[in-house]
Design an enzyme around this catalytic site. Structure first.
Site, short mmCIF file in Angstrom:
data_model
loop_
_atom_site.label_atom_id
_atom_site.label_comp_id
_atom_site.label_asym_id
_atom_site.label_seq_id
_atom_site.Cartn_x
_atom_site.Cartn_y
_atom_site.Cartn_z
N GLU A 79 114.19 167.76 89.41
CA GLU A 79 115.42 168.33 88.87
C GLU A 79 116.13 169.15 89.94
OE1 GLU A 79 114.76 171.95 86.21
OE2 GLU A 79 112.92 170.82 85.87
N CYS A 111 111.58 169.16 83.56
CA CYS A 111 110.19 169.10 84.02
C CYS A 111 109.43 167.89 83.49
CB CYS A 111 109.46 170.39 83.62
SG CYS A 111 110.21 171.87 84.31
N HIS A 233 102.05 171.48 80.86
CA HIS A 233 103.11 171.85 81.79
C HIS A 233 103.12 173.38 81.87
CE1 HIS A 233 106.87 172.67 83.64
NE2 HIS A 233 107.41 173.15 82.53
#
Length: 392
Positions: A79, A111, A233
């Site tokens: 990103e 993400c 994550h």
């Protein structure tokens, strides 16, 4: 045919700032950083490192000549891409000297990008069993100096080879994914720093995990007890723990204990690197594999991927026999131990260094950067990359 992770490696910048010292310089209780969000060190990228070089250095660690010939697809999840047209994957493809008869693309969804790349890679290998796919997750997390998000910055990359008959982990076919349009985190094209609604993002992260976890159990019939570990994550390491705690009551005391202990192991690398966006989940997964030495072949690992905006997915894999023989643990140890701490003032100076945007030429001092692949400067609006190994 079994498809999954055959190789995995990572790369982080050679300098970092201590979170205790950053907190003190901001007149914040250090425990808000070290305990409240669970971070100890934050990787700081010098101007000679960008998402392309970080990814290329990560892949350099794990690829051999056979891989370079057999990889026919490079998928770059990021990103913080450097170009609105040309994919970062094309640069890496060239820097690594990969098979020219290959696809190279960039994937973006906050993400979640690297996870999208892995699932895409799995489909490609299913159609082309002799192929290998290089999936890269590389980012530099920037929120700005003295901002609420400053403590959740970081930089780094993870490189993953997806193939048939993988050496490390077979990816199981059942997964659950969920998408809805929310504004918890975003970065307009005119900004080099992200914007975030921290409270909303935390709430949605947990809500997404709840949705995909419940649907996964319904879809597969599996339960918490069927997992050796669940990796998350990790924009900061306390975030994944908050999500894990929402489901722990579904397990026995033994299951709770196992998952919490393995979570702590899986978060260790991230605690010392910071947020690397697309690569964060896989840095956590790698930390688990490298630091947990007694997981058996066949152990099921859950992975929760979340990309703000938002897309979430829960998927799983089964560890393969002798998977530890295919890791590069000694390299990890050397990479961490060779890092140099910088002062908060030095970090602030580095943070504010920028590349020209007017087409002017600049040469960067790559001798101060120990990385093999570096950004050497700019000329005619083009980034100039160097692979030092080719000049030896």
């Amino acid at each position: 045919m079994e498809i999954g992770i055959d190789k995995i490696g990572f790369y982080i910048p050679h300098i970092y700032v201590d979170m205790n010292k950053l907190a003190e310089s901001r007149n914040i209780d250090p425990e808000k950083f070290t305990i409240g969000i669970g971070q100890e060190k934050m990787a700081v990228p010098p101007i000679t490192q960008d998402p392309v070089t970080l990814a290329a250095n990560a892949a350099l660690e794990i690829l051999d000549e056979k891989d370079k010939k057999e990889i026919d697809f490079v998928i770059f999840g990021t990103e913080t891409g450097i170009d609105s047209s040309k994919s970062a994957a094309v640069y890496v493809h060239d820097l690594l000297g990969l098979n020219p008869y290959a696809r190279a693309i960039e994937v973006k969804q906050a993400c979640y990008g690297a996870t999208a790349g892995i699932q895409m890679a799995k489909g490609h290998v299913a159609l082309n069993p002799e192929s290998k796919v290089l999936v890269l997750g590389s980012d530099i997390a920037r929120y700005g100096l003295n901002t609420s998000g400053e403590a959740t910055q970081g930089a780094g990359a993870v490189a993953i080879v997806i193939s048939a008959d993988p050496s490390i982990m077979v990816l199981e076919d059942e997964s659950v994914y969920f998408t809805t349009d929310i504004m918890d985190f975003w970065r307009p094209v005119y900004s080099d720093k992200a914007f975030v609604d921290g409270k909303l993002s935390n709430e949605q992260y947990i809500a997404f995990f709840s949705k995909v976890w419940e649907q996964y159990k319904t879809k597969t019939g599996l339960e918490l007890k069927d997992f050796e570990a669940i990796c998350y994550h990790l924009p900061y390491t306390k975030m994944g723990l908050k999500a894990l705690r929402t489901v722990l009551e579904e397990g026995t005391e033994d299951v709770k204990d196992r998952l919490q202990k393995n979570y702590k192991i899986s978060a260790r690398y991230n605690r010392n690197v910071g947020n690397i966006y697309t690569g964060s989940l896989y840095l956590s997964f790698l930390s688990l594999l490298a630091r947990k030495e007694d997981m058996d072949a066949g152990s099921r690992i859950g992975l929760f991927s979340y990309g703000s905006g938002a897309v979430g997915e829960f998927f799983t894999g089964l560890l393969q026999p002798d998977y530890r023989e295919h890791l590069h643990v000694e390299n990890h140890i050397k990479l961490f131990s060779a890092r140099k701490e910088i002062t908060v003032a030095e970090y602030e100076q580095i943070f504010q260094e920028t590349l020209p945007t007017d087409g002017s030429t600049v040469e960067l001092d790559i001798d101060r950067d120990p990385a093999t692949i570096c950004l050497a400067g700019m000329a005619d609006n083009k980034r100039q990359y160097v692979n030092k190994a080719e000049n030896m």
